[in-house]
Enzyme design. Sequence first.
Site, mmCIF file in Angstrom:
data_model
loop_
_atom_site.group_PDB
_atom_site.id
_atom_site.type_symbol
_atom_site.label_atom_id
_atom_site.label_comp_id
_atom_site.label_asym_id
_atom_site.label_seq_id
_atom_site.Cartn_x
_atom_site.Cartn_y
_atom_site.Cartn_z
ATOM 1 N N CYS A 2 -53.052 36.492 24.808
ATOM 2 C CA CYS A 2 -53.465 37.318 25.935
ATOM 3 C C CYS A 2 -53.405 38.794 25.554
ATOM 4 O O CYS A 2 -52.393 39.273 25.064
ATOM 5 C CB CYS A 2 -52.609 37.110 27.176
ATOM 6 S SG CYS A 2 -52.893 35.560 27.989
ATOM 7 N N ARG A 27 -56.889 37.746 20.566
ATOM 8 C CA ARG A 27 -55.635 37.191 21.083
ATOM 9 C C ARG A 27 -55.858 36.134 22.161
ATOM 10 O O ARG A 27 -54.925 35.408 22.522
ATOM 11 C CB ARG A 27 -54.769 38.319 21.674
ATOM 12 C CG ARG A 27 -54.335 39.326 20.652
ATOM 13 C CD ARG A 27 -53.640 40.473 21.329
ATOM 14 N NE ARG A 27 -52.341 40.080 21.839
ATOM 15 C CZ ARG A 27 -51.195 40.391 21.275
ATOM 16 N NH1 ARG A 27 -51.179 41.084 20.163
ATOM 17 N NH2 ARG A 27 -50.056 40.013 21.800
ATOM 18 N N TRP A 74 -55.636 33.705 27.394
ATOM 19 C CA TRP A 74 -55.543 32.399 26.733
ATOM 20 C C TRP A 74 -54.681 31.566 27.679
ATOM 21 O O TRP A 74 -53.472 31.770 27.781
ATOM 22 C CB TRP A 74 -54.900 32.535 25.347
ATOM 23 C CG TRP A 74 -54.890 31.257 24.576
ATOM 24 C CD1 TRP A 74 -55.907 30.739 23.842
ATOM 25 C CD2 TRP A 74 -53.796 30.331 24.461
ATOM 26 N NE1 TRP A 74 -55.525 29.546 23.273
ATOM 27 C CE2 TRP A 74 -54.238 29.270 23.639
ATOM 28 C CE3 TRP A 74 -52.500 30.287 24.965
ATOM 29 C CZ2 TRP A 74 -53.433 28.186 23.305
ATOM 30 C CZ3 TRP A 74 -51.698 29.203 24.634
ATOM 31 C CH2 TRP A 74 -52.162 28.171 23.819
ATOM 32 N N ASN A 99 -48.770 38.565 30.071
ATOM 33 C CA ASN A 99 -48.840 37.777 28.841
ATOM 34 C C ASN A 99 -47.514 37.030 28.751
ATOM 35 O O ASN A 99 -46.458 37.651 28.781
ATOM 36 C CB ASN A 99 -49.013 38.745 27.660
ATOM 37 C CG ASN A 99 -49.000 38.025 26.326
ATOM 38 O OD1 ASN A 99 -49.151 36.806 26.263
ATOM 39 N ND2 ASN A 99 -48.832 38.786 25.266
ATOM 40 N N GLY A 100 -47.572 35.707 28.674
ATOM 41 C CA GLY A 100 -46.339 34.934 28.566
ATOM 42 C C GLY A 100 -46.341 33.767 29.538
ATOM 43 O O GLY A 100 -47.387 33.384 30.071
ATOM 44 N N GLU A 482 -53.112 23.812 3.861
ATOM 45 C CA GLU A 482 -53.708 25.026 4.420
ATOM 46 C C GLU A 482 -55.237 24.893 4.470
ATOM 47 O O GLU A 482 -55.880 25.307 5.442
ATOM 48 C CB GLU A 482 -53.258 26.242 3.591
ATOM 49 C CG GLU A 482 -53.878 27.569 3.953
ATOM 50 C CD GLU A 482 -53.672 28.000 5.402
ATOM 51 O OE1 GLU A 482 -52.868 27.398 6.131
ATOM 52 O OE2 GLU A 482 -54.362 28.948 5.820
ATOM 53 N N LYS A 486 -57.501 25.133 7.848
ATOM 54 C CA LYS A 486 -58.638 26.064 8.005
ATOM 55 C C LYS A 486 -59.872 25.301 8.497
ATOM 56 O O LYS A 486 -60.562 25.751 9.396
ATOM 57 C CB LYS A 486 -58.999 26.763 6.684
ATOM 58 C CG LYS A 486 -58.083 27.823 6.208
ATOM 59 C CD LYS A 486 -58.148 29.123 6.958
ATOM 60 C CE LYS A 486 -57.171 29.166 8.090
ATOM 61 N NZ LYS A 486 -55.797 29.369 7.899
ATOM 62 N N GLU A 489 -59.467 24.259 12.135
ATOM 63 C CA GLU A 489 -59.467 25.400 13.062
ATOM 64 C C GLU A 489 -60.872 25.900 13.364
ATOM 65 O O GLU A 489 -61.199 26.179 14.511
ATOM 66 C CB GLU A 489 -58.681 26.577 12.455
ATOM 67 C CG GLU A 489 -57.197 26.456 12.556
ATOM 68 C CD GLU A 489 -56.500 27.654 11.899
ATOM 69 O OE1 GLU A 489 -55.646 28.259 12.541
ATOM 70 O OE2 GLU A 489 -56.826 27.985 10.738
ATOM 71 N N HIS A 505 -49.864 4.930 -0.353
ATOM 72 C CA HIS A 505 -48.920 4.478 0.678
ATOM 73 C C HIS A 505 -49.561 4.437 2.060
ATOM 74 O O HIS A 505 -48.853 4.388 3.055
ATOM 75 C CB HIS A 505 -47.680 5.383 0.682
ATOM 76 C CG HIS A 505 -46.922 5.327 -0.609
ATOM 77 N ND1 HIS A 505 -46.227 4.223 -1.022
ATOM 78 C CD2 HIS A 505 -46.795 6.245 -1.600
ATOM 79 C CE1 HIS A 505 -45.684 4.454 -2.210
ATOM 80 N NE2 HIS A 505 -46.021 5.678 -2.588
ATOM 81 N N LYS A 604 -54.953 34.257 18.451
ATOM 82 C CA LYS A 604 -54.139 34.852 17.395
ATOM 83 C C LYS A 604 -52.794 35.239 17.995
ATOM 84 O O LYS A 604 -52.685 35.429 19.196
ATOM 85 C CB LYS A 604 -54.872 36.111 16.922
ATOM 86 C CG LYS A 604 -54.352 36.698 15.650
ATOM 87 C CD LYS A 604 -55.136 36.221 14.481
ATOM 88 C CE LYS A 604 -54.662 36.819 13.187
ATOM 89 N NZ LYS A 604 -55.008 35.928 12.073
#
Length: 609
Positions: A2, A27, A74, A99-100, A482, A486, A489, A505, A604
Amino acid sequence: MCGIVGAVAERNVVQILLEGLRRLEYRGYDSAGVALLNNGELSITRRVGKVKALSDALDDESSLGTTGIAHTRWATHGGVTEVNAHPHTSSERFALVHNGIIENHKALRDALSDKDYAFVSDTDTETIAHTIAEARKHCDTLLESVLQSVKSFHGAYGTVIIDKEDPNTMVVARSGSPLVIGLGIGENFIASDQMALLPVTRRFIFLEEGDVAEITRTTVKIIDASGEKVEREVVESSVEHDAGDKAGYRHYMLKEIYEQPAVIRNTLQGRVTPDGISDDVFGEGSDEVFAKVENIKIIACGTSYHAGMTAKYWLEAYAGVCCDVEIASEFRYRKSVVKPNSLIVTISQSGETADTLAALKLAKESGYMSSLAICNVDGSSLVRESSLSFMTRAGAEIGVASTKAFTTQLAGFLMLVLAIGKHKGMSDTLKSSILQSLAELPSKLEETLTLADDIDDLAEEFSDKHHSLFLGRGDQYPIAMEGALKLKEISYIHAEAYASGELKHGPLALIDAEMPVIVVAPNNELLEKLKSNVEEVRARGGIMYVFADKDAHFKSDETMRVLDVPHCSEAIAPIVYTIPLQLLSYYVALIKGTDVDQPRNLAKSVTVE
Ligand code: HGA
C-alpha cells in the site's frame, strides 16, 4: 505494501499526490484513491485498478485541494472494490488512508456498534477512521484523538488522517508500517516511502515505531511511543530523483536486470581491497563479532530467502561456519533453540518486510549474540533494529519481481564469507580466488547479458506451457528455486525447483513433453552427477533447456536445447547463472502479455503479515 502520500500546502496538491502514487504503485495496485480539502469541502475520488484509472477520473483542471491524502491499495481485508478502496471516511468530516492490518478490527466494530457509525466497507481500515472520529468528540485536537485512539489498535499501521474542520493539518501514526515526513518550504508532506516525494523535497524525517505526528504547512510536532514530544533528525536524501524512471527500457524489471553489473560494481566499490574486505563494512564492531561467531541463522522471505539459502552453501564450505536458513514467517511463530555464539542475519530489500522484522525482534529477545541486516534501504526499520548492517547499494528497485536486489545480496554474502573466513582459518589461496572472482563479477554479468536474444527465442517455445521444473545442485539449487519463483511471479506458469538428486524421489513422475525442465549447469564438481540426472529426465521423454558452461560439454539435440553461459569461477557462478533465469522469465512474461512490473495479486515491500 500500500502506498500512502499526503500533503499540506498553499498550492494545489493534486498532481503532487498523483505523481507520488505513480512512484509508489509498485507497492500495491488493486485500487487507488484521493481525498482533497478545498475551501472547507472534502471530496473523495476512488477507482478500482491502477493509478491511471484514478488520474483519468480526476479532471486536472477542476480537481483542487491544498490539503490531500492519497493511497494505492493491496487488499488484505475486503475485496478489490471501489467501496473498499482508501481513503475511508467518517462522519462526513474525516478522511483516512492506512497501510497495514488492524487485527482487532472486529472488536473495534463491535465497540462502535451502539454509536452512530455506518460501516460501508469490509475493510479493517474503516474502524480506524470511526474510532478516531469517536475520540474527537471529547478530545480537543485531532492529534489528541489519534494519540488516544492508537492505544486501542492491535496490529500494524501507517496511517494519515485529515479533518474538514481543521483543513491545514494532517495527523499521522506509525506502528509496524513505515512513514516518512517530507519537509518543504511553506508546505509539508507524508509518504510511506521517500521515493514518492523526491519530486518535491529531499529533506526527510523518518518516523519511528510508535510515533504520532501533527503536520501543518510550517510545523511538524512528533510525539513518541512514550507520549513525549521529540525532535527527530532531518535527513538529506541521497536517493536519485529519477530512480523511478524506466530510462528507455520497456519495463522496470528489464532495466533492473541490465543494471546488475553497475550496481554490483557499486556494492563492491571501496569495500573490497586486494587484501580482503575493508574494516567495518558490516558496521562498527563487526570484526569482534565475526571473530567470535560459531553459528549463523539467516532469516528472510521470498527472493531474499533464496539469497540466504545460497549463502548457507558458501558460509559452510568457504568460511567453515555452521549456518541454518529459515523463512521468517515460520521462525517468528515457533520455539527454536539458539546455538552458542550465534549471529542472526536478516535479509530484506526494503528493510520493512513485516515477517522479517518480527523474526528479528524475536531473535533479539532469544539470546543471539548479535544481529546483521543485509538490506537495500538505509535508515529502514531492519537496519535501525540490527546491531550490524550491510547496505547493498542496488538503487531503487521498482519491479515487483526482485532482480538486482538479489544479486547484490549475494555479492554482500561473498564479502561476509571473506570477513568471517578471515577468523576461521580460510586459506590464502581460497581468499585470493574469491577476491579475484568478485573483481571479475561485473564483467561476467555484462557478458552473460548478451544471451538475451537467444533467451528471447527460447521463450517462444516455452510460453504455451502450464508447468515447469527447475533443477540445480549444490549452490545452484537455490538459484533454480529463484528461477522458478521469477517464472511463477511474472508469467503465472507453475514452476517448481528441485535439487536434481531429488528427482528420483518423486518428481520424475511428472516428466513428459509438456513439462519443460530448466537446468543450471556450471562446470563444477557436481557436474557429472547433474548429467546423470539430465539423462534420467531424457529417458522419460522430458524436454530440457540447459544453461551450461561451455566446458560442461552438453550438446543441443531434439530433446535438449543448450545455451552457453560464460565460463566463470565457482564462487560467483550462482550470481552469473541467475541472469539467464531472470531473462527467461522476463521474455516468457512478455510473450504471455502479463503485467511484468506489477504482476497480479502481488506487491513490493511486504509490510503486512
Ligand atoms: N488492511 C487494509 C490495508 C492493506 C495494506 O496495507 N496492504 O499493504 C486494506 O485491506 O485495505
